[in-house]
Design an enzyme around this catalytic site. Structure first.
Site, PDB file in Angstrom:
ATOM      1  N   ALA A 144     -12.357  13.364   8.923  1.00  0.00           N
ATOM      2  CA  ALA A 144     -11.273  14.347   9.105  1.00  0.00           C
ATOM      3  C   ALA A 144     -10.083  13.685   9.786  1.00  0.00           C
ATOM      4  CB  ALA A 144     -11.768  15.532   9.926  1.00  0.00           C
ATOM      5  N   VAL A 199      -6.291  11.313   8.947  1.00  0.00           N
ATOM      6  CA  VAL A 199      -5.035  11.601   8.249  1.00  0.00           C
ATOM      7  C   VAL A 199      -5.218  11.654   6.729  1.00  0.00           C
ATOM      8  CG1 VAL A 199      -2.601  11.035   8.306  1.00  0.00           C
ATOM      9  CG2 VAL A 199      -4.082  10.147  10.060  1.00  0.00           C
ATOM     10  N   THR A 224       0.840  -1.194   0.000  1.00  0.00           N
ATOM     11  CA  THR A 224       0.000   0.000   0.000  1.00  0.00           C
ATOM     12  C   THR A 224       0.880   1.251   0.000  1.00  0.00           C
ATOM     13  OG1 THR A 224      -1.633  -1.191   1.331  1.00  0.00           O
ATOM     14  CG2 THR A 224      -1.795   1.211   1.319  1.00  0.00           C
ATOM     15  N   CYS A 225       1.872   1.235   0.872  1.00  0.00           N
ATOM     16  CA  CYS A 225       2.678   2.431   1.128  1.00  0.00           C
ATOM     17  C   CYS A 225       3.308   2.992  -0.148  1.00  0.00           C
ATOM     18  CB  CYS A 225       3.760   2.070   2.146  1.00  0.00           C
ATOM     19  SG  CYS A 225       4.845   3.416   2.550  1.00  0.00           S
ATOM     20  N   GLY A 232     -11.131   5.407   7.732  1.00  0.00           N
ATOM     21  CA  GLY A 232     -10.314   4.385   8.369  1.00  0.00           C
ATOM     22  C   GLY A 232     -10.016   3.209   7.451  1.00  0.00           C
ATOM     23  N   VAL A 256     -22.585  10.546   8.141  1.00  0.00           N
ATOM     24  CA  VAL A 256     -22.982  10.376   6.739  1.00  0.00           C
ATOM     25  C   VAL A 256     -23.952   9.199   6.641  1.00  0.00           C
ATOM     26  CG1 VAL A 256     -22.142   9.720   4.455  1.00  0.00           C
ATOM     27  CG2 VAL A 256     -20.924  11.454   5.788  1.00  0.00           C
ATOM     28  N   HIS A 303      21.674  27.843  15.111  1.00  0.00           N
ATOM     29  CA  HIS A 303      20.814  28.985  14.803  1.00  0.00           C
ATOM     30  C   HIS A 303      21.091  29.443  13.375  1.00  0.00           C
ATOM     31  CE1 HIS A 303      18.541  32.663  15.334  1.00  0.00           C
ATOM     32  NE2 HIS A 303      19.563  33.328  14.797  1.00  0.00           N
TER      33      HIS A 303
HETATM   34  P1  FAD Z   1       0.714  -3.105   3.096  1.00  0.00           P
HETATM   35  O1  FAD Z   1       1.587  -1.963   2.756  1.00  0.00           O
HETATM   36  O2  FAD Z   1      -0.744  -2.925   2.965  1.00  0.00           O
HETATM   37  O3  FAD Z   1       1.205  -4.304   2.192  1.00  0.00           O
HETATM   38  C1  FAD Z   1       0.574  -5.541   2.189  1.00  0.00           C
HETATM   39  C2  FAD Z   1       0.871  -6.234   0.885  1.00  0.00           C
HETATM   40  O4  FAD Z   1       0.457  -7.581   1.000  1.00  0.00           O
HETATM   41  C3  FAD Z   1       0.108  -5.667  -0.301  1.00  0.00           C
HETATM   42  O5  FAD Z   1       0.992  -5.312  -1.337  1.00  0.00           O
HETATM   43  C4  FAD Z   1      -0.816  -6.806  -0.740  1.00  0.00           C
HETATM   44  O6  FAD Z   1      -0.979  -6.885  -2.145  1.00  0.00           O
HETATM   45  C5  FAD Z   1      -0.061  -8.014  -0.221  1.00  0.00           C
HETATM   46  N1  FAD Z   1      -0.921  -9.166   0.049  1.00  0.00           N
HETATM   47  C6  FAD Z   1      -2.030  -9.223   0.836  1.00  0.00           C
HETATM   48  N2  FAD Z   1      -2.524 -10.457   0.904  1.00  0.00           N
HETATM   49  C7  FAD Z   1      -1.713 -11.227   0.135  1.00  0.00           C
HETATM   50  C8  FAD Z   1      -1.713 -12.598  -0.207  1.00  0.00           C
HETATM   51  N3  FAD Z   1      -2.621 -13.442   0.269  1.00  0.00           N
HETATM   52  N4  FAD Z   1      -0.762 -13.037  -1.057  1.00  0.00           N
HETATM   53  C9  FAD Z   1       0.181 -12.197  -1.557  1.00  0.00           C
HETATM   54  N5  FAD Z   1       0.235 -10.885  -1.250  1.00  0.00           N
HETATM   55  C10 FAD Z   1      -0.698 -10.416  -0.418  1.00  0.00           C
HETATM   56  N6  FAD Z   1       1.818   5.420   6.751  1.00  0.00           N
HETATM   57  C11 FAD Z   1       2.847   6.172   7.184  1.00  0.00           C
HETATM   58  O7  FAD Z   1       3.562   5.754   8.096  1.00  0.00           O
HETATM   59  N7  FAD Z   1       3.118   7.382   6.607  1.00  0.00           N
HETATM   60  C12 FAD Z   1       2.377   7.889   5.613  1.00  0.00           C
HETATM   61  O8  FAD Z   1       2.647   8.978   5.126  1.00  0.00           O
HETATM   62  C13 FAD Z   1       1.274   7.137   5.151  1.00  0.00           C
HETATM   63  N8  FAD Z   1       0.499   7.589   4.159  1.00  0.00           N
HETATM   64  C14 FAD Z   1      -0.551   6.839   3.713  1.00  0.00           C
HETATM   65  C15 FAD Z   1      -1.347   7.355   2.706  1.00  0.00           C
HETATM   66  C16 FAD Z   1      -2.413   6.621   2.244  1.00  0.00           C
HETATM   67  C17 FAD Z   1      -3.273   7.189   1.144  1.00  0.00           C
HETATM   68  C18 FAD Z   1      -2.668   5.325   2.780  1.00  0.00           C
HETATM   69  C19 FAD Z   1      -3.790   4.502   2.253  1.00  0.00           C
HETATM   70  C20 FAD Z   1      -1.881   4.815   3.776  1.00  0.00           C
HETATM   71  C21 FAD Z   1      -0.819   5.575   4.267  1.00  0.00           C
HETATM   72  N9  FAD Z   1       0.000   5.106   5.300  1.00  0.00           N
HETATM   73  C22 FAD Z   1       1.035   5.878   5.754  1.00  0.00           C
HETATM   74  C23 FAD Z   1      -0.225   3.801   5.934  1.00  0.00           C
HETATM   75  C24 FAD Z   1       0.771   2.760   5.354  1.00  0.00           C
HETATM   76  O9  FAD Z   1       0.603   2.701   3.961  1.00  0.00           O
HETATM   77  C25 FAD Z   1       0.533   1.417   5.988  1.00  0.00           C
HETATM   78  O10 FAD Z   1       0.587   1.527   7.384  1.00  0.00           O
HETATM   79  C26 FAD Z   1       1.604   0.421   5.531  1.00  0.00           C
HETATM   80  O11 FAD Z   1       1.604   0.286   4.134  1.00  0.00           O
HETATM   81  C27 FAD Z   1       1.371  -0.942   6.178  1.00  0.00           C
HETATM   82  O12 FAD Z   1       2.344  -1.824   5.739  1.00  0.00           O
HETATM   83  P2  FAD Z   1       2.099  -3.396   5.673  1.00  0.00           P
HETATM   84  O13 FAD Z   1       3.382  -3.965   5.194  1.00  0.00           O
HETATM   85  O14 FAD Z   1       1.544  -3.864   6.944  1.00  0.00           O
HETATM   86  O15 FAD Z   1       0.956  -3.614   4.586  1.00  0.00           O
HETATM   87  P1  NAI Z   2      -8.424   7.808  10.376  1.00  0.00           P
HETATM   88  O1  NAI Z   2      -8.728   6.785  11.378  1.00  0.00           O
HETATM   89  O2  NAI Z   2      -7.188   8.623  10.494  1.00  0.00           O
HETATM   90  O3  NAI Z   2      -9.627   8.863  10.313  1.00  0.00           O
HETATM   91  C1  NAI Z   2     -10.941   8.498  10.038  1.00  0.00           C
HETATM   92  C2  NAI Z   2     -11.847   9.643  10.398  1.00  0.00           C
HETATM   93  O4  NAI Z   2     -13.141   9.361   9.885  1.00  0.00           O
HETATM   94  C3  NAI Z   2     -11.981   9.869  11.894  1.00  0.00           C
HETATM   95  O5  NAI Z   2     -11.841  11.236  12.174  1.00  0.00           O
HETATM   96  C4  NAI Z   2     -13.398   9.363  12.188  1.00  0.00           C
HETATM   97  O6  NAI Z   2     -13.986  10.015  13.283  1.00  0.00           O
HETATM   98  C5  NAI Z   2     -14.088   9.689  10.879  1.00  0.00           C
HETATM   99  N1  NAI Z   2     -15.305   8.915  10.606  1.00  0.00           N
HETATM  100  C6  NAI Z   2     -15.519   7.600  10.831  1.00  0.00           C
HETATM  101  N2  NAI Z   2     -16.755   7.243  10.425  1.00  0.00           N
HETATM  102  C7  NAI Z   2     -17.338   8.372   9.941  1.00  0.00           C
HETATM  103  C8  NAI Z   2     -18.616   8.669   9.383  1.00  0.00           C
HETATM  104  N3  NAI Z   2     -19.536   7.728   9.246  1.00  0.00           N
HETATM  105  N4  NAI Z   2     -18.889   9.927   8.974  1.00  0.00           N
HETATM  106  C9  NAI Z   2     -17.945  10.897   9.119  1.00  0.00           C
HETATM  107  N5  NAI Z   2     -16.724  10.675   9.644  1.00  0.00           N
HETATM  108  C10 NAI Z   2     -16.423   9.440  10.042  1.00  0.00           C
HETATM  109  O7  NAI Z   2      -8.499   7.037   8.982  1.00  0.00           O
HETATM  110  P2  NAI Z   2      -7.971   7.414   7.538  1.00  0.00           P
HETATM  111  O8  NAI Z   2      -7.769   8.879   7.409  1.00  0.00           O
HETATM  112  O9  NAI Z   2      -8.884   6.725   6.603  1.00  0.00           O
HETATM  113  O10 NAI Z   2      -6.555   6.729   7.503  1.00  0.00           O
HETATM  114  C11 NAI Z   2      -6.423   5.312   7.631  1.00  0.00           C
HETATM  115  C12 NAI Z   2      -5.086   4.927   8.153  1.00  0.00           C
HETATM  116  O11 NAI Z   2      -4.057   5.231   7.245  1.00  0.00           O
HETATM  117  C13 NAI Z   2      -4.783   5.619   9.459  1.00  0.00           C
HETATM  118  O12 NAI Z   2      -4.733   4.647  10.453  1.00  0.00           O
HETATM  119  C14 NAI Z   2      -3.465   6.253   9.282  1.00  0.00           C
HETATM  120  O13 NAI Z   2      -2.586   5.889  10.296  1.00  0.00           O
HETATM  121  C15 NAI Z   2      -2.943   5.741   7.934  1.00  0.00           C
HETATM  122  N6  NAI Z   2      -2.392   6.886   7.222  1.00  0.00           N
HETATM  123  C16 NAI Z   2      -1.294   7.499   7.727  1.00  0.00           C
HETATM  124  C17 NAI Z   2      -0.787   8.626   7.135  1.00  0.00           C
HETATM  125  C18 NAI Z   2       0.371   9.294   7.749  1.00  0.00           C
HETATM  126  O14 NAI Z   2       1.006   8.704   8.601  1.00  0.00           O
HETATM  127  N7  NAI Z   2       0.707  10.505   7.341  1.00  0.00           N
HETATM  128  C19 NAI Z   2      -1.389   9.204   5.932  1.00  0.00           C
HETATM  129  C20 NAI Z   2      -2.577   8.505   5.514  1.00  0.00           C
HETATM  130  C21 NAI Z   2      -3.023   7.376   6.144  1.00  0.00           C
END
Ligand code: FAD
Ligand code: NAI
Length: 462
Positions: free
Chosen positions: A177, A179, A41-42, A268, A233, A441
């Site tokens: 609202a 991340v 995902t990352c 979430g 919602v 600084h």
């Molecule tokens: P994942 O990254 O989800 O990887 C799991 C992998 O497993 C996937 O590629 C999937 O295809 C594979 N997989 C699953 N099941 C199987 C199977 N049965 N066989 C083979 N492959 C399989 N976190 C941060 O710390 N900083 C950020 O800035 C940040 N930004 C984010 C922005 C967005 C839009 C999103 C959605 C997430 C963000 N995150 C961020 C969260 C971060 O992406 C996740 O916490 C992280 O990727 C988790 O890593 P993971 O290795 O557990 O799983």
């Molecule tokens: P989140 O858990 O950060 O926020 C979800 C928000 O949706 C909360 O404020 C919650 O109160 C609200 N919500 C829940 N149900 C709702 C409803 N029915 N109507 C209106 N609001 C509602 O989840 P988010 O933003 O989807 O991120 C998912 C994960 O991805 C997080 O756990 C985060 O750690 C990770 N992530 C991390 C990033 C970073 O580290 N910079 C960037 C993006 C994602």
């Protein structure tokens, strides 16, 4: 078909880091990944592409709002959306190919396809069954769904669709609202969309320091984001490429509608375990669908481990990476460890928001006496020079021992500054230790020192 010491399922930051550490520790390692590219995902649809779009849209914002003030005159750049997406894709490719290179370098086999675990010690991919002494599940997470809201990834999108919209919408409703909502909402607001964030609670970014929440929301409002708070919602409907969002204001018990070109659902994420066969294996799960693990990241089935988003804890890439390294060490007979008390969280908006450790709320709940050292970026020369004086650093320290318990930063480079506090916390430092450390600084880091000084005799520049 081959025999391995370790097969890791999933090549996200948890899985790929774990595999590299396993290989470095001399274990014969393979990774199963079903996606066409490594990085999970990352790298593919999360951290990296979102940061690329944040960087590009922030640069536009700087050109539009701050260049002229510094005497940099000329027409502000216009947006070539296709090119911006191509830049983002290039960034993704560079990163995912980088992991492929690291796999080759460390002699890790990439088994392409989706894995099932028919029994402990066995991993099936298509028609092939591979043997492994240890299996590490790092299958990550997927967006959570919302009743009444049907995602088509075109008009009603998750973060994945929001990273590749056909065009920049004129209007966008963000549900949640948190991340994702605030990072991607910021991107589209900077690119010209009218963004309205609809949040269930009365505060944004639940769980964060209360003062940071308020300051953050005020700054985002100033940047043009609209907020509807305390709103549940009910449903979304799509007609002729437009979406209608129906929500209920909980306090007033009234129903409202809002229309937008695009709706981003960001309420979430949930663990992804489909197809692994965990049920049949009898692997214990939490009520929230996470895989239960012990202190060594082993599940109740010996030889099967789990790490990252698929287990409990913050869904963050660096948390997954740390667990990946630690689990690899456990499998290799060493003593892998993760300090869950010192995992920073960063939101990459402008300004950035970062936190680590305890909040005032959590300390109050625990009945722990603490003191607060706070310093506003307005008193920091570098921040003022760079139009970045909004925000503050807040350090929480034990009232008796002065030991640092947490930090909350909203301001320039907060995501970098937080690590000074993380390192201090890892070493059990007191606020005075930070305050007595010479800081160059003019740097933003001086604000961290001033906040530490504020835990003692007081800061200098306020
Ligand atoms: P994942 O990254 O989800 O990887 C799991 C992998 O497993 C996937 O590629 C999937 O295809 C594979 N997989 C699953 N099941 C199987 C199977 N049965 N066989 C083979 N492959 C399989 N976190 C941060 O710390 N900083 C950020 O800035 C940040 N930004 C984010 C922005 C967005 C839009 C999103 C959605 C997430 C963000 N995150 C961020 C969260 C971060 O992406 C996740 O916490 C992280 O990727 C988790 O890593 P993971 O290795 O557990 O799983
Ligand atoms: P989140 O858990 O950060 O926020 C979800 C928000 O949706 C909360 O404020 C919650 O109160 C609200 N919500 C829940 N149900 C709702 C409803 N029915 N109507 C209106 N609001 C509602 O989840 P988010 O933003 O989807 O991120 C998912 C994960 O991805 C997080 O756990 C985060 O750690 C990770 N992530 C991390 C990033 C970073 O580290 N910079 C960037 C993006 C994602």
């Amino acid at each position: 078909m081959a025999n391995y010491d370790v097969i890791v399922i999933g090549a996200g930051p948890g899985g790929y880091v774990c595999a590299i550490r396993c290989a470095q520790l001399g274990l014969k390692t393979a990774v199963v990944e079903g996606r066409e590219t490594l990085g999970g995902t990352c790298l593919n649809v999360g951290c990296i592409p979102s940061k690329a779009l944040l960087h590009a849209s922030h640069s536009l914002h700087e050109a539009q709002h701050n260049f002229a003030k510094m005497g940099l005159k000329g027409k502000a750049p216009s947006v070539d959306w296709k090119q911006m997406l191509a830049y983002k894709d290039e960034v993704i490719e560079g990163n995912t190919k980088g992991i492929e290179f690291l796999f080759k370098k460390n002699k890790i086999d990439w088994i392409k396809g989706w894995a099932t675990i028919p029994a402990a010690g066995k991993v099936q991919v298509g028609d092939d069954t591979h043997e492994a002494k240890n299996i590490i599940i790092a299958s990550g997470s997927e967006p959570a769904s919302l009743p009444g809201v049907e995602v088509d990834e075109k008009t009603v999108v998750t973060s994945t669709g929001a990273l590749e919209l056909g065009k920049i919408p004129k209007s966008m409703v963000v549900i949640g609202a948190g991340v994702i909502g605030l990072e991607l909402g910021s991107v589209y607001a900077r690119l010209g969309a009218e963004v309205t964030v609809v949040e269930f609670l009365d505060v944004i970014t639940p769980g964060m320091d209360g003062e940071v929440q308020k300051t953050f929301q005020r700054i985002l409002k100033k940047q043009g984001l609209n907020f509807v708070m305390g709103a549940a919602v009910q449903k979304t409907e799509v007609a002729r490429g437009k979406a209608k969002v129906t929500y209920k204001l909980m306090k007033k018990d009234t129903e409202h509608e809002i229309e937008a070109d695009t709706v981003l659902v960001a309420t979430g994420r949930k663990p992804y375990t489909a197809g692994l066969g965990l049920d049949k294996l009898g692997i214990e799960m939490t009520q929230r669908g996470q895989i239960k693990v012990g202190k060594d990241w082993q599940t109740n089935v010996p030889g099967i481990y789990a790490i990252g988003d698929v287990i409990e804890g913050p869904m963050l890439a660096h948390k997954a990476e740390d667990e990946g390294m630690a689990a690899a060490e456990q499998v290799a007979g060493k003593h892998g460890h993760v300090n869950y008390g010192v995992i920073p969280g960063v939101i990459y908006t402008t300004p950035e928001v970062a936190n680590v450790g305890e909040t005032e709320q959590s300390l109050k709940e625990a009945g722990r006496a603490y003191k607060v050292g706070k310093f506003m970026f307005m008193g920091n020369g570098r921040a003022k020079a760079n139009f970045a004086g909004d925000g503050f650093v807040k350090i929480l320290a034990d009232k008796e021992t002065d030991r640092i318990l947490g930090a909350h930063i909203i301001g320039p480079a907060a995501g970098e500054l937080i690590h000074e506090v993380c390192v201090a916390m890892e070493f059990g430092a007191s606020a005075e230790d930070l305050a007595l450390t010479c800081h160059a600084h003019p740097t933003y880091s001086e604000a961290v020192r001033e906040a530490a000084l504020a835990c003692g005799d007081g800061p200098i520049h306020s």
